[in-house]
Write a protein that holds these residues in place. Structure first.
Motif, PDB file in Angstrom:
ATOM      1  N   ASP A 205      -5.299   9.569  -5.266  1.00  0.00           N
ATOM      2  CA  ASP A 205      -5.957  10.220  -4.120  1.00  0.00           C
ATOM      3  C   ASP A 205      -5.428  11.647  -3.850  1.00  0.00           C
ATOM      4  O   ASP A 205      -5.918  12.315  -2.937  1.00  0.00           O
TER       5      ASP A 205
ATOM      6  N   PHE B  33       0.927   9.627   4.935  1.00  0.00           N
ATOM      7  CA  PHE B  33       0.862  10.493   3.762  1.00  0.00           C
ATOM      8  C   PHE B  33      -0.070  11.681   4.046  1.00  0.00           C
ATOM      9  O   PHE B  33      -1.008  11.580   4.838  1.00  0.00           O
TER      10      PHE B  33
ATOM     11  N   LYS C  58      -1.937  15.405   1.977  1.00  0.00           N
ATOM     12  CA  LYS C  58      -2.260  16.040   0.707  1.00  0.00           C
ATOM     13  C   LYS C  58      -1.912  17.544   0.717  1.00  0.00           C
ATOM     14  O   LYS C  58      -1.736  18.158  -0.337  1.00  0.00           O
TER      15      LYS C  58
ATOM     16  N   GLU D  33       2.334   7.651  -6.445  1.00  0.00           N
ATOM     17  CA  GLU D  33       1.506   8.828  -6.737  1.00  0.00           C
ATOM     18  C   GLU D  33       2.210  10.115  -6.289  1.00  0.00           C
ATOM     19  O   GLU D  33       2.148  11.154  -6.994  1.00  0.00           O
TER      20      GLU D  33
ATOM     21  N   LYS E  30       0.952   4.529  -2.986  1.00  0.00           N
ATOM     22  CA  LYS E  30       0.846   5.939  -2.575  1.00  0.00           C
ATOM     23  C   LYS E  30       2.145   6.701  -2.874  1.00  0.00           C
ATOM     24  O   LYS E  30       2.127   7.866  -3.302  1.00  0.00           O
TER      25      LYS E  30
ATOM     26  N   TRP F 178      -2.127  12.407  -3.061  1.00  0.00           N
ATOM     27  CA  TRP F 178      -1.033  12.433  -2.092  1.00  0.00           C
ATOM     28  C   TRP F 178       0.169  13.176  -2.692  1.00  0.00           C
ATOM     29  O   TRP F 178       0.546  12.982  -3.834  1.00  0.00           O
TER      30      TRP F 178
ATOM     31  N   THR G 175      -1.877   5.127  -6.943  1.00  0.00           N
ATOM     32  CA  THR G 175      -3.187   5.615  -6.472  1.00  0.00           C
ATOM     33  C   THR G 175      -3.461   6.989  -7.109  1.00  0.00           C
ATOM     34  O   THR G 175      -2.555   7.619  -7.689  1.00  0.00           O
TER      35      THR G 175
ATOM     36  N   ASP H  19       0.835  -1.206   0.000  1.00  0.00           N
ATOM     37  CA  ASP H  19       0.000   0.000   0.000  1.00  0.00           C
ATOM     38  C   ASP H  19       0.869   1.256   0.000  1.00  0.00           C
ATOM     39  O   ASP H  19       0.530   2.247  -0.671  1.00  0.00           O
ATOM     40  N   ASP H  20       1.979   1.214   0.724  1.00  0.00           N
ATOM     41  CA  ASP H  20       2.902   2.350   0.705  1.00  0.00           C
ATOM     42  C   ASP H  20       3.443   2.591  -0.705  1.00  0.00           C
ATOM     43  O   ASP H  20       3.590   3.724  -1.147  1.00  0.00           O
TER      44      ASP H  20
END
Length: 550
Positions: free
Chosen positions: A514, A530, A532, A438, A435, A516, A512, A431-432
Motif C-alpha cells: 500500500d 501508518f 505514506k 512493508e 504493514k 506505507w 502489504t 495487520d500491524d
C-alpha cells in the motif's frame, strides 16, 4: 562239507549205511534229493539203532520219539559180535512205535507199525546232522510293533489299558507250553508293556492346552472388562520430573508417566484423562509429579500450572531474558546460561547460513524459537538451548527462508530473520505486522528519498541499551554511532534484535503493498497508525505527543 564222495553220493551207489546213525525224519510227502533213484529201502534193525547224545557222542540202543528213554547202548564192536551188521553194512530195524504225543501217530497211513521205513532210500530225507555239527538256527526277526488303531464299539484301547490282548495271549501260551517245548531255541523277547507314563503325557498335554486357553481368556477379560491397574491416593513424598514432548497424545503421556513410576499403567491414565473434562488441555513441557499417584490425581496435577517445570520463550523476547529464565528454573547462578551460550554456540546446531560478526551482540539472537521447553533441576543449559535452536532451524526450513529472501530484495535468510525480529518488536497485531514489514522493505529501497534508507526504529536502539524505552531524546539518539542505532546507520542492524514468532514471520514473508513508509504508536502502547507521506507522519506525531503529555 563231505567232499566229492560225501555221504549223499555214496548212499545212492553203495547202499552202505552212513558213518553215523540218527533218527529218521519222515514226512507225509517224501522228497527226492541229489541223484537218488527209487529203490528198495533197507529195513531197520528191530533191536537197536545208532543215536547221538547232546554232546555229539555216538551210541546204539533203542529210543522212542517223544520219550526220553534209552535202552542198553552198545558200541559198534559189540554190535558186530551180535550179528547186527550184514555183508553190505546194512541192518534191519523194527518199525518205530507210535508216538503218544504225535497227533498222527495213530494213523497207519502216516506213522505206525505198518509204515515202511524209508531210511537209506532215495525216498527218505537226508539223515539228521550230528548235534555237534548242527548249525545254529537263525534268530527270529522281531515282529514290528502294531500301530494303534481305534477300536470299534467304544472298547478301551489296549494302549490306555496298559497292555494288549496279544500280550496276554503270549503270556498264556508260555505258561502252557512250559520250558520243554522251547528247549534249544533262543528265547523271544517279550513285548514291552506300556505303562501309565504315556497316559500321563497325554494328560499333561491336554492340561497344558487348557491352561493356556484359560490364561489368554483371563487376559482377554482383563483387557476388555476389568479395570486397568492403578495406584490409590495422591502419591508418595518422592518427586520426579517427566518431560512431555510437543504433539504427544494420551497413550504416549501415559507410557512416559508409567516409565517414571508416576502411574501404574498407561491404560489407567488414558481412562482418567478421558474422564476429566479438561484432560485434553495437557500441554507439552516438563512436569514435577509424585511417584505412585492415582491416574486421576496425575491428570489433575498436570493441569495445574504449578506442576510445570518449563521455560517459556515468548514471541519477540530477547535472548537475555531467556537465559535468565533458564538459570532460575535450573537453580543456577545468574549469568550461567549466558556464558554457556557464548562459549558453545557453534555446538548447538545453528543453520549454516547463520552469521556471527564482531558487531553482533549475541550470535544466538533470533534462533531461540518461541515456545515451551522442559527445564528441570538436573538438566544442563546447553541441552535446553539445543532444543530451542533445533525448533528454530526446523521452522525456518519449513517456511523456505533461503529461497524467499532474494525475492524480497534481501541478501540471505539471515537478513530475513532480522527483518522478522524488527516486525515483531514494532508491531502489535497481525495487520500491524504486514504493514510494518512493508515499511521496512520500502525504507531499505535505494529509491527511498523520505528517510534515505534509514530505518529510524527505537527498538534497535533499545536492544543496544538493553531497555524498552519509547521516550528517547533526539540528542541521545543522534550522538550514538553503534551499528544497532538505525537513526545513524543505514540499512538493517548487524543481526536480529529478538526471537520472532510465527505470526511475525508469516507477515514478513507476505507484506502489504500500500505504500506505507511511516508509523507512530499514537497511544504510546498498542495503537499503531501508518502514513505514506511525511506530512501525514507529522500529524500522527502530534497525536502521540498529545496522548503522552509531551
Amino acid at each position: 562239507m563231505y567232499g566229492d564222495g560225501g555221504w549223499e553220493g555214496q548212499q545212492a551207489h553203495t547202499g552202505h549205511q552212513p558213518a553215523y546213525g540218527g533218527l529218521p525224519q519222515q514226512h507225509p510227502q517224501q522228497a527226492q534229493h541229489g541223484d537218488w533213484t527209487q529203490g528198495q529201502q533197507p529195513a531197520y534193525d528191530q533191536q537197536q539203532y545208532p543215536y547221538y547224545d547232546e554232546q555229539g557222542h555216538q551210541h546204539y540202543g533203542r529210543q522212542y520219539a517223544g520219550q526220553d528213554q534209552q535202552y542198553a547202548a552198545h558200541t559198534p564192536q559189540q554190535y558186530q559180535h551180535q550179528g547186527g551188521w550184514d555183508a553190505t553194512g546194512s541192518h534191519g530195524h523194527v518199525p518205530y512205535a507210535a508216538d503218544p504225543g504225535d497227533p498222527y501217530g495213530q494213523q497207519p497211513a502216516s506213522y505206525g507199525a505198518e509204515q515202511p521205513d524209508l531210511y537209506g532210500t532215495e525216498d527218505a530225507y537226508p539223515p539228521p546232522v550230528p548235534p555237534g555239527r548242527r548249525r545254529p538256527e537263525p534268530e527270529p526277526e522281531p515282529e514290528p510293533e502294531p500301530e494303534l488303531q481305534p477300536t470299534a464299539g467304544g472298547e478301551e484301547h489296549p494302549f490306555f489299558a496298559g497292555g494288549g490282548a496279544d500280550e496276554d495271549a503270549d503270556d498264556e501260551a508260555e505258561s502252557r507250553s512250559g520250558r520243554g517245548e522251547r528247549r534249544g531255541k533262543k528265547p523271544v523277547k517279550s513285548k514291552k508293556r506300556r505303562t501309565g507314563c504315556a497316559c500321563m503325557v497325554v494328560v499333561l498335554v491336554f492340561g497344558g492346552g487348557l491352561g493356556t486357553v484359560g490364561y489368554f481368556g483371563w487376559k482377554f477379560y482383563q483387557n476388555r472388562f476389568a479395570p486397568a491397574p492403578d495406584y490409590a491416593g495422591d502419591g508418595t513424598g518422592e518427586t520426579v520430573t517427566v518431560e512431555i514432548p510437543s504433539g504427544a497424545g494420551g497413550w504416549d503421556i501415559g507410557r512416559r508417566l508409567k516409565a517414571a513410576g508416576v502411574v501404574k499403567s498407561a491404560e489407567a491414565f488414558v481412562h482418567a484423562q478421558g474422564q476429566n473434562s479438561k484432560g485434553s488441555q495437557i500441554e507439552a513441557g516438563a512436569y514435577v509429579l509424585k511417584k505412585e499417584m492415582s491416574a486421576a490425581s496425575a491428570v489433575a496435577l498436570m493441569l495445574d500450572p504449578k506442576s510445570k517445570s518449563n521455560v517459556l520463550v515468548t514471541p519477540g523476547e530477547r535472548n537475555s531474558g531467556v537465559y535468565q529464565a533458564i538459570d532460575k528454573q535450573l537453580g543456577l547462578a545468574s549469568g550461567t546460561t549466558g556464558k554457556v551460550a557464548r562459549k558453545q554456540y557453534k555446538n548447538l546446531g545453528m543453520p549454516g547460513w547463520a552469521e556471527n560478526t564482531s558487531t553482533m551482540k549475541d550470535p544466538l539472537e533470533g534462533f531461540l524459537f518461541p515456545g515451551t521447553y522442559p527445564a528441570a533441576k538436573g538438566m544442563k543449559p546447553d541441552a535446553i538451548l539445543k532444543q530451542m535452536v533445533s525448533q528454530a532451524k526446523q521452522k525456518y526450513a519449513a517456511y523456505g527462508l533461503p529461497s524467499k529472501a532474494q525475492a524480497l530484495g534481501l541478501k540471505n535468510p539471515f537478513e530475513l530473520v532480522t527483518v522478522a525480529s524488527l516486525v515483531q518488536a514494532e508491531g502489535k497485531t497481525h495487520d500491524d505486522f504486514r504493514k510494518m514489514a512493508e515499511v521496512v522493505y520500502n525504507r531499505l529501497k535505494p529509491t527511498n528519498t523520505e528517510t534515505n534508507q534509514l530505518l529510524q526504529f527505537d527498538s534497535t536502539y533499545n536492544y543496544l541499551k538493553g531497555a524498552s524505552n519509547i521516550h528517547i531524546s533526539e540528542r541521545e539518539i543522534n550522538s550514538n554511532t553503534n551499528p544497532y542505532n538505525t537513526y545513524t546507520h543505514k540499512g538493517l542492524p548487524p543481526g536480529p534484535i529478538g526471537n520472532p514468532g510465527e505470526d511475525a514471520l508469516r507477515a514478513t514473508l507476505n507484506p502489504t503493498h500500500d505504500g506505507w513508509i511511516y508509523f507512530v504508536a499514537t497511544d504510546g502502547a498498542n495503537n499503531t497508525e501508518f502514513a505514506k507521506t511525511y506530512a501525514e507522519f507529522q500529524r500522527l506525531k502530534e497525536k502521540f505527543n498529545a496522548s503522552s503529555g509531551n
